[in-house]
Design a protein around this motif. Structure first.
Motif, mmCIF file in Angstrom:
data_model
loop_
_atom_site.group_PDB
_atom_site.id
_atom_site.type_symbol
_atom_site.label_atom_id
_atom_site.label_comp_id
_atom_site.label_asym_id
_atom_site.label_seq_id
_atom_site.Cartn_x
_atom_site.Cartn_y
_atom_site.Cartn_z
ATOM 1 N N ARG A 284 0.834 -1.198 0.000
ATOM 2 C CA ARG A 284 0.000 0.000 0.000
ATOM 3 C C ARG A 284 0.871 1.251 0.000
ATOM 4 O O ARG A 284 1.919 1.293 0.636
ATOM 5 C CB ARG A 284 -0.887 0.020 1.241
ATOM 6 N N TYR A 285 0.402 2.249 -0.729
ATOM 7 C CA TYR A 285 1.064 3.555 -0.729
ATOM 8 C C TYR A 285 0.053 4.636 -0.382
ATOM 9 O O TYR A 285 -1.140 4.493 -0.669
ATOM 10 C CB TYR A 285 1.669 3.852 -2.107
ATOM 11 N N ASP A 286 0.545 5.688 0.214
ATOM 12 C CA ASP A 286 -0.341 6.828 0.469
ATOM 13 C C ASP A 286 -0.771 7.431 -0.862
ATOM 14 O O ASP A 286 -1.927 7.771 -1.060
ATOM 15 C CB ASP A 286 0.374 7.894 1.306
ATOM 16 N N VAL A 287 0.198 7.581 -1.738
ATOM 17 C CA VAL A 287 -0.112 8.158 -3.047
ATOM 18 C C VAL A 287 0.546 7.308 -4.132
ATOM 19 O O VAL A 287 1.729 6.973 -4.022
ATOM 20 C CB VAL A 287 0.401 9.609 -3.168
ATOM 21 N N VAL A 288 -0.224 6.979 -5.145
ATOM 22 C CA VAL A 288 0.344 6.345 -6.332
ATOM 23 C C VAL A 288 0.269 7.341 -7.475
ATOM 24 O O VAL A 288 -0.799 7.901 -7.749
ATOM 25 C CB VAL A 288 -0.412 5.048 -6.698
ATOM 26 N N VAL A 289 1.401 7.606 -8.076
ATOM 27 C CA VAL A 289 1.437 8.481 -9.246
ATOM 28 C C VAL A 289 1.519 7.597 -10.475
ATOM 29 O O VAL A 289 2.452 6.804 -10.609
ATOM 30 C CB VAL A 289 2.648 9.427 -9.180
ATOM 31 N N ILE A 290 0.534 7.722 -11.352
ATOM 32 C CA ILE A 290 0.508 6.880 -12.550
ATOM 33 C C ILE A 290 1.110 7.670 -13.700
ATOM 34 O O ILE A 290 0.571 8.690 -14.123
ATOM 35 C CB ILE A 290 -0.935 6.460 -12.883
ATOM 36 N N GLY A 291 2.233 7.217 -14.174
ATOM 37 C CA GLY A 291 2.917 7.934 -15.244
ATOM 38 C C GLY A 291 4.213 8.549 -14.744
ATOM 39 O O GLY A 291 4.195 9.476 -13.944
ATOM 40 N N GLY A 292 5.333 7.987 -15.178
ATOM 41 C CA GLY A 292 6.632 8.507 -14.774
ATOM 42 C C GLY A 292 7.210 9.427 -15.824
ATOM 43 O O GLY A 292 8.365 9.315 -16.222
ATOM 44 N N GLY A 293 6.370 10.354 -16.305
ATOM 45 C CA GLY A 293 6.876 11.445 -17.128
ATOM 46 C C GLY A 293 7.354 12.538 -16.203
ATOM 47 O O GLY A 293 7.343 12.391 -14.970
ATOM 48 N N ALA A 294 7.781 13.640 -16.792
ATOM 49 C CA ALA A 294 8.279 14.744 -15.978
ATOM 50 C C ALA A 294 7.221 15.184 -14.966
ATOM 51 O O ALA A 294 7.531 15.425 -13.796
ATOM 52 C CB ALA A 294 8.689 15.906 -16.869
ATOM 53 N N HIS A 295 5.973 15.253 -15.404
ATOM 54 C CA HIS A 295 4.926 15.718 -14.489
ATOM 55 C C HIS A 295 4.761 14.788 -13.291
ATOM 56 O O HIS A 295 4.763 15.223 -12.138
ATOM 57 C CB HIS A 295 3.586 15.827 -15.229
ATOM 58 N N GLY A 296 4.602 13.508 -13.568
ATOM 59 C CA GLY A 296 4.381 12.556 -12.490
ATOM 60 C C GLY A 296 5.551 12.537 -11.522
ATOM 61 O O GLY A 296 5.369 12.517 -10.294
ATOM 62 N N LEU A 297 6.761 12.580 -12.062
ATOM 63 C CA LEU A 297 7.947 12.538 -11.210
ATOM 64 C C LEU A 297 8.060 13.808 -10.380
ATOM 65 O O LEU A 297 8.483 13.772 -9.223
ATOM 66 C CB LEU A 297 9.193 12.323 -12.075
ATOM 67 N N ALA A 298 7.629 14.939 -10.961
ATOM 68 C CA ALA A 298 7.662 16.193 -10.211
ATOM 69 C C ALA A 298 6.669 16.136 -9.060
ATOM 70 O O ALA A 298 6.964 16.602 -7.948
ATOM 71 C CB ALA A 298 7.345 17.372 -11.130
ATOM 72 N N VAL A 299 5.505 15.572 -9.299
ATOM 73 C CA VAL A 299 4.527 15.427 -8.213
ATOM 74 C C VAL A 299 5.157 14.634 -7.074
ATOM 75 O O VAL A 299 5.096 15.025 -5.905
ATOM 76 C CB VAL A 299 3.245 14.718 -8.716
ATOM 77 N N ALA A 300 5.788 13.519 -7.426
ATOM 78 C CA ALA A 300 6.392 12.667 -6.401
ATOM 79 C C ALA A 300 7.462 13.420 -5.619
ATOM 80 O O ALA A 300 7.517 13.375 -4.385
ATOM 81 C CB ALA A 300 6.988 11.423 -7.056
ATOM 82 N N HIS A 301 8.298 14.147 -6.350
ATOM 83 C CA HIS A 301 9.364 14.892 -5.665
ATOM 84 C C HIS A 301 8.801 15.908 -4.680
ATOM 85 O O HIS A 301 9.232 15.977 -3.530
ATOM 86 C CB HIS A 301 10.256 15.601 -6.685
ATOM 87 N N TYR A 302 7.822 16.688 -5.131
ATOM 88 C CA TYR A 302 7.316 17.745 -4.246
ATOM 89 C C TYR A 302 6.486 17.165 -3.102
ATOM 90 O O TYR A 302 6.418 17.755 -2.024
ATOM 91 C CB TYR A 302 6.519 18.780 -5.040
ATOM 92 N N LEU A 303 5.858 16.014 -3.305
ATOM 93 C CA LEU A 303 5.162 15.363 -2.187
ATOM 94 C C LEU A 303 6.165 15.087 -1.076
ATOM 95 O O LEU A 303 5.894 15.339 0.103
ATOM 96 C CB LEU A 303 4.534 14.046 -2.652
#
Ligand SMILES: Cc1cc2nc3c(=O)[nH]c(=O)nc-3n(C[C@H](O)[C@H](O)[C@H](O)COP(=O)(O)OP(=O)(O)OC[C@H]3O[C@@H](n4cnc5c(N)ncnc54)[C@H](O)[C@@H]3O)c2cc1C
Ligand SMILES: [Zn+2]
Lengths: 425, 965, 81
Positions: free
Chosen positions: A39-58
């Motif tokens: 289980r994850y708190d947040v799953v980001v679907i799509g490891g493009g620049a946008h998705g990876l940026a979301v993960a970083h700032y989270l």
């Protein structure tokens, strides 16, 4: 398998030399390889620049690190890898401008923030006008930018010639150039590096990134997202965000809702590398053609969409003929250079040409889509604001106008005024 | 001037003739039949370039367009073309060739000092450095890197050469003219298929031009010549040498760049060929080997060496080491070398036995090869030529471009294409059948199959040749730079490091190291790249995949791709039916979209502003005329015409009577205003609609869509008559007087022909005309429409009769001023795709009694909400200060640097010649409720901020009394 | 692409304008509200596969023709061989 700690190393010139002395054996993967948690708190679907940026700032801004990024291919393999890397914020409409301008501010410090040289190069974005009327409209746009806190100027022909010496202004041309809007803070960023930089930093902070791991379905109960389904199994999550650009309609389909967008092919190309002559990004507006010269010396050119629905990631040559002909109006010398490669990406074009960010009909599932061929420039701002939305449950003001419901309410953000014909935007 | 390395005999060159050229200023010679590379080699020029990153000396690895390293700049009389591969340039007289990427000279290049940085500048180092201080990347580092990077230099002048484009169609297109292609083309042609065979080289034959072998009892080369002659006699075959098939697109389209003879009408032609079947006979490229120092000038592909020897009669060296993995090729290489009198000093069965090379002290070209003997002993052989081969890579790019995935075949030890990608069938070397007999059989078999599929003859079951097995050659290791990609200076260590850093997908490795991203597109490097990656990852090569193959297969000159569509000929320029007479009247034209419009008509000595003022005043005081021909005009006829028109416009049209017209708004499906124009009712079943110039094509498409897809059951005929009419509007208080003077066949007094009406008949008894009483200027005005061919007759009559009132032709600029004074809308400025009828102050037009396109979605809350921008007029409070164009409205005076709340913006601003003071129009939040309010119009760009007063959009003759004369 | 116009035969894509996926728009008889139109006009999200689309053959028969095409391969149903 590499441990998470593997890549704590801080990049610097000294580190590069130190590792070189060890025959470059000491480097570790930028992304740690692990097995997914249940289980994850947040799953980001799509490891493009946008998705990876979301993960970083989270992780970086909200301390949320129980996060997984699930990428169908390799990181940045979508439009991140295919785009012409232009960043700018010269938009007339308030919502469009603000999000991209916020991004421009973030680009400035991103290399240091990520400890990865993303090569933000504010070499200037020059948008050409082909009549006095167009120049007036650019003045309107430039004034809007200045009144909202950006820098912009409008150049007449003489000033334009001085700014871009290699631009042909005198030869008889089909659409004579009357001047230009210039945003000096606009420019290019090294696209791949953005994906890698965000991925590495997110991974260093504890985010899990899985490549070759497409989301193939959702588990939804009582209108609420429970888990995503992948080849690595079911992954439960508190929240998830779909950030898959050209595949948005497909993923929305998996989740049982429709998005007001059409996938369309967008092409770009490069010439062989030559010594530098063009030090800005320039945009021809009588039929689109945008040109810049990379640090390696290649001219990169792009244009409008192919004009019809496609997920083929390859286009017809007709569009490129348009793009090249227009580029040669600006720079006749291009005729003697050679085209080295042309490629395409699937742009998710919406009914008003602008992005859709925020809630979906499925509780717990967010969407970031519809960036078409204009979303690279917004990458850090999307990451920043969407991470805030996920972490706090509240959409920052910058995001509110981009809600999906705007098509139902009519609160459109149609910069070009084209209307519900996505393939024409 | 001598050619010390030219062999005394042999080669397909014309020794009787000399071709003169220069290299870096030194005069050199070659013969017809030479490429630039063979001529340079013949003259002993073994170093011709410096590599991209390390500035290492480079010579020729190959002999064709696969060559990664011999990039030069060539001026053949059409300006300097950079980055040409010397191996692909056909030598011609007077060529000025220069080396690239070196300073001060090719021999002594300061840039080579960069190698001191050694491993510090390994893969991706720039992502890890140059980050301090913050803005330094752009200000400093990037500038230095840019200055160092790039290969050749552009020639700043325009390209004097002409290029063209053509289309072609055929049943069978054969790409490549080696044994496979010739066999395929002969079979197809003799089978009666319309056939095109394209070949990038200037000679047909491919490998037959240099390889040993016998076909049908004759030497291969002679057979090729025979085949070429045979093809030339057949009328159903088109043979295209010097034609590079570079791109494969949807539904059987292949793009081909053809170079033409020097001195011809065009330098190149871009062919767009559509074929029902395509036989890809593009052969295979030899694979170099990876070992330390494998980039030295003198290290060459074995096939290239043989090509230079046999096709060009050139010795690429004197003392040779052979390191070729395939037994037969090794044998042939030795035979060719020895036949040409070169000494073979060592022969290795596996290039991975090479442990390094040594270079000349100053120039770095090959002087010795270090290798392991059979017994493992370290040996060294003095040699200036090293012939290497690690096998062959099928050239299947064109199949892969269309998404046909290639798979690594363990036995063939290379990437192989699928049997078919759409209409394309790889054959011979392109699918891994490498031996001569196999190629011939394959070409024939695939041509037969294609003809069977196309039902040109009965399908025949012809077996394909087996794929040729190839040995595995391990990339060499340790010590010194072992290059995988010679052009981008990517070493084995770089690839290994990329894997270590997690860039382990083939696409990531490519991007991180730049492997295969050069102008050769990795033709010689990808096979080794994949093997190196596989080794580093400990996976089989078949698990690595490959990067996406993208067109063009090999770089193509952009001039060729643009063709003749350059300069003013880029797109057609549309001129109105009045263009000629306007030009004679001294009109200044302006490009706008497709059209050349009349902008203004200056008198002698007048500038634009003066001319515009005069034209406006003429219209307001007396009489002017303006071209309206570019508007769209669409006729709708039939019993359901009225119903159809009702659906398209938001206006209520039920009260529109024959002979009358109405201003109408057309909405998009989503309720926003699409276009405005007139709806003329000629009869109950006959309407004419107008569309703005900007939207003409899209409105027509919209009408057609609605008619065909949604009103298919309606009984009506829709016709675009825009081209059929020339329209000249006469406007001004004297317009009726002029109309009267033109002697219409219908009554034209105001009672008979009121505003918003349409009449048909003749002028002067003979000139057919339709007259619309409509006005954009706000003055009494008639739009005179005559069949387009009579435009000049109309012009003559109007100008002659109009003399009585000093008629003044006016252009777009005056038209714009007149409409701004009246607060009339313009598409693009006010009708910008974001406005509702109410925003434009036209909610009164919107019918509540009927349904129409856009009605439902116009009701969306945000489109009906309070606070939307509304169309208003603005006047400076002091009635004097000019209003800056492109200004935004706010409640506060401007303070530099502040970010005031914006209330709206101006769409147009002029100094009204009629009112004598500046005016503007624009959108203001809730504007109609704010009449009389004072605001500020800011233009930080112009450095001005002007206090303005809000008023109605119409600044002149608000009641519209002048319309009626 | 080579677009198989039912009236003119296969023609180059440059002769056509794309009109989007086929949309079932409500009738113009005053019955449909904004919601219905919103669904019909905007709910055009496409998930791939061969779906019907409309093309306008402006350089040919000037007809809007409906054709099914696969978005990933660009293959038309009933395309010429
Ligand atoms: C030719 C071209 C030129 C462009 N030029 C510019 C430009 O100059 N400036 C600009 O601002 N923008 C430009 N863009 C647009 C920009 O590239 C995109 O808007 C932006 O990259 C989109 O966000 P992203 O980076 O997250 O998308 P992507 O990089 O496409 O990321 C989406 C990821 O989702 C993955 N994915 C898909 N399906 C699944 C699944 N089921 N499960 C898991 N993962 C999945 C994909 O593999 C992909 O990696 C251009 C686009 C194109 C095509
Ligand atoms: Zn047709």
């Amino acid at each position: 398998m590499e441990s998470r700690e593997g890549n704590r190393v801080q990049y610097s010139g000294a580190m590069v030399i130190a590792k070189a002395l060890g025959r470059n054996r000491g480097w570790r993967p930028i992304v740690a390889a692990r097995e997914p948690n249940a289980r994850y708190d947040v799953v980001v679907i799509g490891g493009g620049a946008h998705g990876l940026a979301v993960a970083h700032y989270l992780a970086a801004r909200h301390g949320i690190t129980n996060v997984a990024v699930l990428e169908a291919g390799w990181i940045g393999s979508g439009n991140t890898a295919r785009n012409t890397a232009i960043v700018r914020s010269d938009y007339l409409l308030d919502a469009s401008f603000r999000l991209k301008h916020f991004a421009l501010g973030l680009w400035e410090g991103l290399a240091q923030e990520l400890n990865f040289n993303v090569m933000y190069s504010p070499r200037g974005y020059v948008d050409l006008a082909h009549s006095d009327g167009e120049l007036e409209h650019m003045t309107l746009r430039a004034n809007a930018m200045v009144l909202r806190g950006a820098e912009a100027k409008v150049l007449d022909r003489a000033a334009l010639q001085a700014r871009v010496p290699c631009l042909e202004l005198d030869a008889p041309s089909r659409y004579p150039i009357s001047g230009a809007l210039v945003q000096e803070k606009g420019g290019v960023v090294r696209h791949d590096a953005v994906a890698w930089g965000f991925a590495r930093q997110a991974s260093r902070q504890g985010v899990d990134i899985f490549q070759n791991c497409p989301v193939e379905g959702f588990e939804i109960a009582a209108g609420r997202l429970q888990a995503v389904l992948t080849p690595k199994g079911r992954i439960a999550c508190g929240q998830a965000v779909i950030s898959v650009a050209g595949q948005s309609a497909v993923l929305a389909g998996h989740a049982g809702f429709e998005l007001p967008l059409t996938p369309v092919n967008v092409q770009a190309c490069v010439t062989e590398p030559v010594k530098p002559v063009l030090d800005c990004v320039i945009n021809y507006n009588a039929g689109l053609s945008y040109v810049s010269q990379t640090d390696k010396g290649e001219f990169v050119l792009g244009g409008a969409t192919d004009g019809y629905g496609s997920q083929a990631r390859r286009g017809s040559f007709a569009r490129l003929e348009d793009v090249l002909a227009r580029a040669a109006q600006m720079f006749p010398f291009l005729s003697r250079l050679r085209l080295m490669r042309h490629w395409s990406g699937t742009a998710d074009m919406t009914m008003d040409g602008n992005a859709i960010i925020g809630e979906t009909p499925v509780a717990g599932l967010m969407i970031n889509a519809g960036w078409g061929y204009a979303g690279f420039k917004a990458t850090p701002a999307v990451g920043w604001t969407l991470a805030e939305r996920l972490a706090t449950g509240k959409s920052p003001d910058l995001l509110l106008p981009f809600a999906l419901e705007r098509f139902a309410t009519g609160a459109l953000i149609d910069d070009a005024g084209i209307g519900p014909y996505p393939w024409l935007h | 001037m001598t050619q010390p390395f030219r062999l005394p005999q042999g080669g397909l060159i014309d020794r009787a003739r000399l071709i003169h050229f220069t290299f870096d200023g030194a005069p050199m010679t070659g013969h017809p039949g030479d490429t630039l590379a063979s001529a340079l080699l013949a003259c002993g020029q073994r170093i011709v370039a410096r590599s991209l990153k390390y500035h290492r000396p480079r010579g020729f690895l190959g002999a064709g367009l696969e060559d990664p390293s011999a990039l030069v700049t060539v001026d053949a009389g059409q300006g300097r073309i950079p980055n040409l591969k010397a191996t692909e340039v056909q030598l011609c007289d007077g060529m000025i060739v220069t080396s690239q990427n070196n300073w001060p000279s090719l021999q002594r290049d300061v840039g080579a000092l960069i190698q001191i940085a050694g491993r510090g500048i390994s893969a991706g180092f720039y992502y890890k450095t140059f980050m301090w201080p913050r803005a330094a990347w752009y200000r400093w580092y990037e500038r230095i890197i840019r200055a160092i990077a790039g290969h050749g230099r552009i020639d700043a002048g325009a390209d004097p050469a002409r290029h063209d484009k053509r289309q072609a169609f055929c049943e069978i297109l054969v790409i490549g003219s080696g044994p496979t292609g010739l066999a395929a083309a002969l079979t197809a042609a003799h089978g009666g298929a319309t056939t095109i065979i394209v070949e990038a080289d200037f000679l047909l034959g491919g490998s037959l031009l240099w390889d040993q072998g016998q076909i049908e009892g004759m030497p291969a080369r002679e057979w090729a010549e025979d085949a070429a002659r045979d093809l030339a006699t057949l009328s159903n075959v088109t043979v295209m040498p010097r034609s590079l098939a570079f791109g494969h697109y949807d539904h059987g389209q292949v793009l081909v760049a053809q170079s033409c003879d020097a001195g011809g009408a065009v330098q190149s032609v871009l062919w767009k060929i559509r074929a029902r079947r395509i036989i890809l006979a593009s052969g295979a490229v030899e694979r170099p080997a990876v070992f330390p120092g494998n980039d030295r000038p003198g290290v060459m592909l074995a096939s290239a060496v043989r090509t230079y020897l046999r096709r060009y009669g050139v010795a690429p060296g004197r003392r040779a080491v052979i390191a070729v993995s395939d037994l037969e090729e090794r044998r042939r290489t030795r035979a060719d070398l020895e036949a040409a009198g070169l000494r073979v000093v060592a022969e290795l069965d596996d290039p991975s036995r090479i442990s390094g090379t040594s270079g000349g002290l100053i120039r770095g070209e090959l002087v010795a090869v270090r290798y392991r003997g059979e017994d493992g002993k370290r040996l060294r052989a003095g040699a200036d030529l090293l012939c290497v081969s690690a096998g062959w890579t099928p050239t299947a790019h064109l199949a892969a471009q269309m998404g046909g995935h290639l798979t690594w075949d363990q036995g063939a030890n290379c990437l192989l294409p699928a049997g078919a990608t759409g209409p394309m069938r790889p054959a011979g070397g392109a699918r891994g059948a490498l031996d001569l007999a196999g190629c011939l059989a394959d070409g024939k078999a695939l041509a037969h199959r294609a003809m069977g599929e196309l039902e040109l003859h009965v399908p025949m079951v012809v077996p394909l040749a087996p794929v040729t097995p190839q040995k595995t050659v391990k990339p060499g290791t340790r010590g010194g730079k072992a290059f995988v990609d010679l052009q981008n200076d990517v070493t084995q260590a770089d690839v290994q490091q990329a894997v270590r850093e997690g860039y382990d997908d083939v696409e990531l490795a490519k991007r991180y190291t730049t492997l295969g991203m050069g102008t050769d597109q990795g033709k010689t490097s990808w096979a080794n790249g994949i093997v190196t990656l596989a080794e580093a990852l400990g996976r089989p090569a078949s698990a690595i995949g490959h990067t996406t193959y993208r067109p063009p297969y090999s770089p193509v000159q952009i001039g060729t791709l643009i063709g003749a569509e350059t300069g003013t000929a880029m797109t057609p320029t549309r001129r109105t039916p009045f263009h000629r007479v306007f030009a004679a009247a001294g009109c200044v034209f302006q490009t706008s979209g497709d059209w050349l419009y009349a902008r203004y008509f200056p008198l002698a000595g007048e500038d634009m502003a003066e001319a515009i003022r005069r034209e406006v005043q003429a219209v307001r005081r007396s009489l002017g005329c303006v071209d309206m021909s570019t508007l769209g005009k669409f006729e709708i006829r039939g019993p359901d015409a009225a119903r159809f028109v009702e659906e398209l416009y938001c206006n209520n049209l039920s009260t529109l009577k024959p002979g009358r017209l109405r201003y109408g708004l057309m909405l998009r499906e989503d309720g926003l205003v699409f276009d405005d124009g007139t709806i003329c009712c000629l009869a109950a079943d006959h309407y004419v609609l107008s569309a703005t110039t900007t939207r003409r094509a899209s409105v027509w498409r919209h009408l057609q869509m609605h008619r065909q897809l949604r009103c298919a059951g309606m009984d009506l005929v829709l016709t675009d008559v825009s081209e059929q009419w020339a329209a000249l509007a006469i406007a001004g208080p004297e317009a009726r007087a002029l109309l009267r003077a033109l002697a219409p066949s219908f009554a034209c007094e105001s009672a008979d022909f009121p505003f918003a009406a349409i009449r048909g008949g003749t002028l002067g008894g003979d000139l057919p005309v339709r007259v619309l009483s409509v006005s954009f200027s706000g003055e009494l005005s008639y739009e005179l429409c005559v069949p387009a061919g009579y435009s000049e007759a109309l012009w003559e009559r109007v100008m002659t009769a109009g003399q009585a009132w000093d008629i003044c032709p006016y252009g777009l600029e005056a038209l714009d001023v007149l409409r701004i004074e009246k607060g009339h809308l313009s598409v693009g400025t006010e009708i910008d795709g974001r406005r509702t009828p109410d925003d434009l102050g036209l909610s009164g037009l919107v019918s509540t009694k009927k349904d129409f396109l856009g009605r439902a979605l116009l009701a969306r809350p945000a489109l009906q909400a309070d606070g939307r921008g509304q169309f208003v007029g603005l006047t400076p409070v002091d009635r004097a200060t000019a209003l800056p164009f492109g200004a935004h409205l706010s409640c506060e005076p401007y303070v530099a640097g502040a970010q005031p709340a914006l209330e709206g913006h101006l769409t147009a601003a002029v100094v009204s010649p009629t009112l004598g003071h500046p005016i503007a129009i624009g959108f203001l939040r809730n504007g109609r409720a704010r009449m009389g309010e004072r605001l500020w119009a800011h233009s930080p760009l112009a450095g001005v901020s002007v206090e303005v007063e809000v008023g109605p959009a119409c600044a002149f003759d608000p009641k519209g009394e002048r319309l009626h004369g | 692409m080579l677009i198989p116009c039912p009236n003119c035969g296969p023609r180059a894509e440059e002769e056509f304008a794309f009109g989007g996926p086929v949309r079932e728009l409500p009738p113009l008889d005053g019955t449909a509200d904004a919601k219905a139109w919103h669904r019909a006009l905007h709910g055009a999200g496409r998930a791939g596969g061969a779906l019907p689309e409309v093309w306008y053959h402006h350089a040919g028969c000037e007809c809007w023709v409906t054709l099914r095409r696969d978005l990933a391969s660009h293959a038309f149903e009933k395309a010429p061989t």
